[in-house]
Design an enzyme around this catalytic site. Structure first.
Site, PDB file in Angstrom:
ATOM      1  N   ARG A   1      -7.975   3.077  13.434  1.00  0.00           N
ATOM      2  CA  ARG A   1      -7.051   4.595  13.940  1.00  0.00           C
ATOM      3  C   ARG A   1      -6.618   4.634  15.244  1.00  0.00           C
ATOM      4  O   ARG A   1      -5.356   4.838  15.755  1.00  0.00           O
ATOM      5  CB  ARG A   1      -8.001   6.265  13.339  1.00  0.00           C
ATOM      6  CG  ARG A   1      -8.553   6.069  12.281  1.00  0.00           C
ATOM      7  CD  ARG A   1      -7.410   5.666  11.464  1.00  0.00           C
ATOM      8  NE  ARG A   1      -8.442   6.520   9.992  1.00  0.00           N
ATOM      9  CZ  ARG A   1      -7.146   6.303   8.560  1.00  0.00           C
ATOM     10  NH1 ARG A   1      -5.506   5.810   8.942  1.00  0.00           N
ATOM     11  NH2 ARG A   1      -7.573   6.436   7.682  1.00  0.00           N
TER      12      ARG A   1
ATOM     13  N   GLN B   1      -3.902   1.930  15.437  1.00  0.00           N
ATOM     14  CA  GLN B   1      -3.076   3.519  14.340  1.00  0.00           C
ATOM     15  C   GLN B   1      -1.776   3.927  15.225  1.00  0.00           C
ATOM     16  O   GLN B   1      -0.767   3.943  15.162  1.00  0.00           O
ATOM     17  CB  GLN B   1      -3.106   3.410  12.545  1.00  0.00           C
ATOM     18  CG  GLN B   1      -2.401   3.801  12.550  1.00  0.00           C
ATOM     19  CD  GLN B   1      -3.063   4.066  10.747  1.00  0.00           C
ATOM     20  OE1 GLN B   1      -4.282   4.418  10.828  1.00  0.00           O
ATOM     21  NE2 GLN B   1      -2.265   4.931   9.889  1.00  0.00           N
TER      22      GLN B   1
ATOM     23  N   HIS C   1      -4.557  13.683   1.291  1.00  0.00           N
ATOM     24  CA  HIS C   1      -4.458  13.002   2.421  1.00  0.00           C
ATOM     25  C   HIS C   1      -2.944  13.020   3.894  1.00  0.00           C
ATOM     26  O   HIS C   1      -3.564  13.191   4.793  1.00  0.00           O
ATOM     27  CB  HIS C   1      -4.937  11.308   1.746  1.00  0.00           C
ATOM     28  CG  HIS C   1      -5.240  10.402   3.079  1.00  0.00           C
ATOM     29  ND1 HIS C   1      -5.841  10.665   3.852  1.00  0.00           N
ATOM     30  CD2 HIS C   1      -3.611  10.153   3.514  1.00  0.00           C
ATOM     31  CE1 HIS C   1      -6.041   9.682   5.095  1.00  0.00           C
ATOM     32  NE2 HIS C   1      -4.462   8.926   4.863  1.00  0.00           N
TER      33      HIS C   1
ATOM     34  N   THR D   1      -4.537   6.758   0.616  1.00  0.00           N
ATOM     35  CA  THR D   1      -6.502   7.589  -0.066  1.00  0.00           C
ATOM     36  C   THR D   1      -6.057   8.062  -0.589  1.00  0.00           C
ATOM     37  O   THR D   1      -5.485   9.661  -0.745  1.00  0.00           O
ATOM     38  CB  THR D   1      -6.384   8.214   1.637  1.00  0.00           C
ATOM     39  OG1 THR D   1      -5.773   6.661   2.542  1.00  0.00           O
ATOM     40  CG2 THR D   1      -8.070   8.484   1.538  1.00  0.00           C
TER      41      THR D   1
ATOM     42  N   GLU E   1     -10.331  12.513   8.498  1.00  0.00           N
ATOM     43  CA  GLU E   1     -10.410  13.944   7.638  1.00  0.00           C
ATOM     44  C   GLU E   1     -11.973  14.605   7.452  1.00  0.00           C
ATOM     45  O   GLU E   1     -11.177  15.635   7.911  1.00  0.00           O
ATOM     46  CB  GLU E   1      -9.772  13.812   6.074  1.00  0.00           C
ATOM     47  CG  GLU E   1      -8.114  12.784   6.463  1.00  0.00           C
ATOM     48  CD  GLU E   1      -8.294  12.770   4.772  1.00  0.00           C
ATOM     49  OE1 GLU E   1      -7.811  13.135   3.705  1.00  0.00           O
ATOM     50  OE2 GLU E   1      -8.742  11.220   4.243  1.00  0.00           O
TER      51      GLU E   1
ATOM     52  N   ASP F   1      -9.298  -0.050   2.484  1.00  0.00           N
ATOM     53  CA  ASP F   1      -8.047  -0.440   3.378  1.00  0.00           C
ATOM     54  C   ASP F   1      -8.631   0.098   4.625  1.00  0.00           C
ATOM     55  O   ASP F   1      -8.761   1.646   4.637  1.00  0.00           O
ATOM     56  CB  ASP F   1      -7.176   0.881   2.838  1.00  0.00           C
ATOM     57  CG  ASP F   1      -5.426   0.700   3.756  1.00  0.00           C
ATOM     58  OD1 ASP F   1      -5.677  -1.021   4.164  1.00  0.00           O
ATOM     59  OD2 ASP F   1      -4.992   1.475   4.247  1.00  0.00           O
TER      60      ASP F   1
ATOM     61  N   THR G   1      -9.416  -5.645   3.859  1.00  0.00           N
ATOM     62  CA  THR G   1      -8.895  -5.570   2.834  1.00  0.00           C
ATOM     63  C   THR G   1     -10.088  -5.389   1.219  1.00  0.00           C
ATOM     64  O   THR G   1      -9.437  -6.001   1.850  1.00  0.00           O
ATOM     65  CB  THR G   1      -8.162  -4.493   2.339  1.00  0.00           C
ATOM     66  OG1 THR G   1      -6.690  -4.245   3.082  1.00  0.00           O
ATOM     67  CG2 THR G   1      -7.693  -4.543   1.118  1.00  0.00           C
TER      68      THR G   1
ATOM     69  N   GLU H   1      -9.322   4.509  -2.122  1.00  0.00           N
ATOM     70  CA  GLU H   1      -7.971   3.963  -3.141  1.00  0.00           C
ATOM     71  C   GLU H   1      -7.964   3.528  -4.288  1.00  0.00           C
ATOM     72  O   GLU H   1      -9.441   2.542  -4.108  1.00  0.00           O
ATOM     73  CB  GLU H   1      -6.810   3.332  -1.932  1.00  0.00           C
ATOM     74  CG  GLU H   1      -6.347   3.656  -0.610  1.00  0.00           C
ATOM     75  CD  GLU H   1      -5.509   3.044  -0.149  1.00  0.00           C
ATOM     76  OE1 GLU H   1      -4.619   2.252  -1.146  1.00  0.00           O
ATOM     77  OE2 GLU H   1      -5.772   2.635   1.233  1.00  0.00           O
TER      78      GLU H   1
ATOM     79  N   LYS I   1      -4.199  -2.276  10.161  1.00  0.00           N
ATOM     80  CA  LYS I   1      -4.849  -1.989   8.228  1.00  0.00           C
ATOM     81  C   LYS I   1      -4.732  -4.033   8.114  1.00  0.00           C
ATOM     82  O   LYS I   1      -5.424  -3.976   6.901  1.00  0.00           O
ATOM     83  CB  LYS I   1      -3.350  -2.115   7.849  1.00  0.00           C
ATOM     84  CG  LYS I   1      -3.363  -0.244   7.900  1.00  0.00           C
ATOM     85  CD  LYS I   1      -4.202   0.382   7.447  1.00  0.00           C
ATOM     86  CE  LYS I   1      -3.140   1.995   7.317  1.00  0.00           C
ATOM     87  NZ  LYS I   1      -4.353   3.171   6.971  1.00  0.00           N
TER      88      LYS I   1
ATOM     89  N   ASP J   1       0.597  -1.766  -0.317  1.00  0.00           N
ATOM     90  CA  ASP J   1       0.130   0.097  -0.311  1.00  0.00           C
ATOM     91  C   ASP J   1       0.592   1.689  -0.452  1.00  0.00           C
ATOM     92  O   ASP J   1       2.129   1.264   0.926  1.00  0.00           O
ATOM     93  CB  ASP J   1      -0.965   0.861   1.049  1.00  0.00           C
ATOM     94  CG  ASP J   1      -1.816   1.478   0.987  1.00  0.00           C
ATOM     95  OD1 ASP J   1      -2.348   1.158  -0.281  1.00  0.00           O
ATOM     96  OD2 ASP J   1      -2.550   1.387   2.070  1.00  0.00           O
TER      97      ASP J   1
ATOM     98  N   GLU K   1     -10.366   3.995   3.867  1.00  0.00           N
ATOM     99  CA  GLU K   1      -9.726   5.007   3.669  1.00  0.00           C
ATOM    100  C   GLU K   1     -10.403   4.479   1.430  1.00  0.00           C
ATOM    101  O   GLU K   1     -10.365   3.041   1.110  1.00  0.00           O
ATOM    102  CB  GLU K   1      -8.202   4.721   3.403  1.00  0.00           C
ATOM    103  CG  GLU K   1      -7.411   4.999   4.742  1.00  0.00           C
ATOM    104  CD  GLU K   1      -6.708   4.818   5.501  1.00  0.00           C
ATOM    105  OE1 GLU K   1      -5.423   4.123   4.047  1.00  0.00           O
ATOM    106  OE2 GLU K   1      -5.553   5.109   5.624  1.00  0.00           O
TER     107      GLU K   1
ATOM    108  N   ARG L   1       1.204  16.792  12.743  1.00  0.00           N
ATOM    109  CA  ARG L   1       2.266  17.852  12.736  1.00  0.00           C
ATOM    110  C   ARG L   1       1.782  18.845  12.285  1.00  0.00           C
ATOM    111  O   ARG L   1       2.242  19.725  11.254  1.00  0.00           O
ATOM    112  CB  ARG L   1       3.398  17.352  11.722  1.00  0.00           C
ATOM    113  CG  ARG L   1       4.191  15.948  12.111  1.00  0.00           C
ATOM    114  CD  ARG L   1       5.212  15.970  11.299  1.00  0.00           C
ATOM    115  NE  ARG L   1       4.633  14.835  10.465  1.00  0.00           N
ATOM    116  CZ  ARG L   1       3.625  13.969  10.188  1.00  0.00           C
ATOM    117  NH1 ARG L   1       3.683  12.964  11.214  1.00  0.00           N
ATOM    118  NH2 ARG L   1       3.431  13.543   8.362  1.00  0.00           N
TER     119      ARG L   1
HETATM  120 CA    CA Z   1      -3.746   2.726   3.162  1.00  0.00          CA
END
Ligand code: CA
Length: 459
Positions: free
Chosen positions: A269, A272, A166, A391, A405, A265, A289, A233, A285, A159, A231, A175
């Site tokens: 979260r 993650q 994204h 994504t 998001e 995907d 999928t 994709e 993940k 991936d 996600e 950040r």
């Molecule tokens: Ca992904």
């Protein structure tokens, strides 16, 4: 039938199979809203569902066999081969796909895939010889009576992270001062995913359990994921591939791309956030999928290719990731959407609600670049390997390709038309990815469904 003179780089060339004026004798392929006009001719692996195959007698379950979609029907390519519409070399390869997946056709290269498109187009067009509709009627099965396997056996799944919108918006959540890490515009970032938990549209899976640590907690705990997400994709399936130690150059990369699918995907979260440093995503993940069953071929996508361009001031790709064909037509415009249907909506008979839309042409790297980069160290890619795009969000806040998001990390819940709210996915939610291509003077083509449903966690 004589062997075609199709060139190896058919993915960039327009021919009679893209002529929007040509229709099919399968009438449903000629409706404006179908994903599968005769200009599409995707490839997948399907079989008649057992419930409609044998009535009360226990008829043997059919094998999965290669198929194309045409309107609201699928054409069984093994029966079509028996009817004699394919050159013999192609018919032999298609027969080798039975119960296996499209891997033998993938390994055979772009020529046979192009031959397949030409033969199908000739057999299904309205002005085909009168004998063909009669010869192929037994090979047609309504899509509503089919079930699918994955289109191929996927040996390895990687991936990538090519959606710059994204990467930027998620980076900002963590950040604010440096959303994009310094390597982003130089390296197609990726991680090795998990092939065993890939499923085809219609997949349902239990909410994963995992280890998480709440921001105010001293120690982590183990339990059901509380921040389950999707996600949006695009996936690329690898064609012939390369031998170990023999990288694929950028100018040859497209010859190794068999076609595109939609890819969800699913992402935990909270798992993650706790596990991803220092080696990247792992159990957040690998539980599921979902792929769409129909592979859209490069030939079908040819009218929707676009120049690959970077924004002013962005660095040019290093030479091994920069080629003329990639610059001229490396990008492809695909309109992508996410639709959500909750359990309450399903019970009320409400259609899924569209959450967002984006355009795959905005990806920061092309699949040719991702594939070239992947093999640049000598890593061998094999027929049927899967590359995920990352994504695909748009530039605007309401174009997020994940709930992370769209809800600002869960802080601003979405309100659905029936009044329900979502920060992240709830049990019973079904997520449908949508993909289609349009261009002036061209027939619209679509990817078909990519649906997955969240079941409660196993206790
Ligand atoms: Ca992904």
């Amino acid at each position: 039938m004589t062997a075609s003179l199709i060139a190896a780089d058919t993915w960039r060339h327009l021919d009679h199979t893209h002529d929007p004026a040509i229709t099919s004798w399968v009438a449903s392929a000629n409706t404006p809203e179908t994903d599968f006009p005769i200009q599409n001719l995707p490839l997948g692996m399907g079989r008649r569902r057992a419930s409609s195959a044998g009535g009360t007698t226990t008829a043997a379950v059919e094998t999965f066999r290669p198929m194309t979609a045409i309107g609201d029907q699928a054409l069984d390519l093994l029966r079509a081969a028996d009817a004699g519409i394919f050159p013999e070399a192609l018919a032999t390869v298609l027969r080798a796909c039975e119960s296996v997946g499209l891997n033998p056709l993938m390994a055979a290269g772009a020529h046979l895939r192009g031959d397949c498109r030409l033969a199908l187009f000739a057999a299904l067009r309205s002005d085909a010889p009168d004998t063909l509709p009669a010869a192929l009627t037994d090979a047609l099965i309504p899509l509503s009576e089919l079930e699918f396997s994955l289109p191929c056996r996927v040996g390895d799944y990687t991936d990538f992270y090519a959606g710059i919108h994204h990467a930027t918006s998620v980076g900002k959540l963590f950040r604010p001062d440096q959303p994009l890490l310094p390597n982003y515009k130089w390296v197609p970032i990726g991680y090795h995913g998990r092939a065993s938990s890939l499923g085809v549209s219609g997949q349902s899976f239990h909410r994963p359990l995992g280890q998480t640590r709440a921001p105010d907690a001293d120690a982590p705990s183990f339990g059901p994921c509380k921040r389950l997400d999707y996600e949006l994709e695009v996936g690329a399936l690898v064609g012939p591939g390369n031998a170990a130690g023999q990288p694929i150059g950028i100018d040859a990369a497209e010859q190794h791309l068999f076609g595109l699918v939609l890819l969800n995907d699913w992402s935990a979260r909270d798992v993650q956030a706790w596990e991803y440093q220092p080696l990247g995503p792992f159990l957040s993940k690998s539980f599921a999928t979902t792929l769409s069953p129909w592979v859209i071929t490069p030939e079908a996508l040819a009218p929707f290719r676009r120049p690959f361009q970077r924004a002013e001031g962005d660095p040019a790709p290093l030479p091994y990731l920069d080629g003329r064909a990639n610059r001229e037509s490396g990008a492809v415009t695909i309109q992508l959407e996410v639709h959500l249907q909750t359990a309450a909506m399903r019970e009320a008979g409400d259609a899924p609600v569209r959450l967002m839309g984006s355009d795959f042409a905005e990806a920061y790297w092309t699949f040719a670049q991702m594939l070239t980069h992947h093999s640049s160290n000598g890593c061998n890619l094999q027929p049927g390997d899967l590359l995920g795009s990352g994504t695909q969000s748009g530039a605007m806040a309401d174009q997020g390709g994940s709930l992370l998001e769209l809800t600002q990390g869960g802080k601003q819940p979405l309100t659905l038309p029936n009044g329900e709210q979502r920060n992240f996915l709830q049990d019973g939610d079904s997520v449908r990815l949508v993909g289609f291509c349009t261009a002036d003077g061209r027939r619209r083509i679509g990817f078909g469904p990519c649906v997955g449903t969240v079941l409660p966690a196993l206790s």
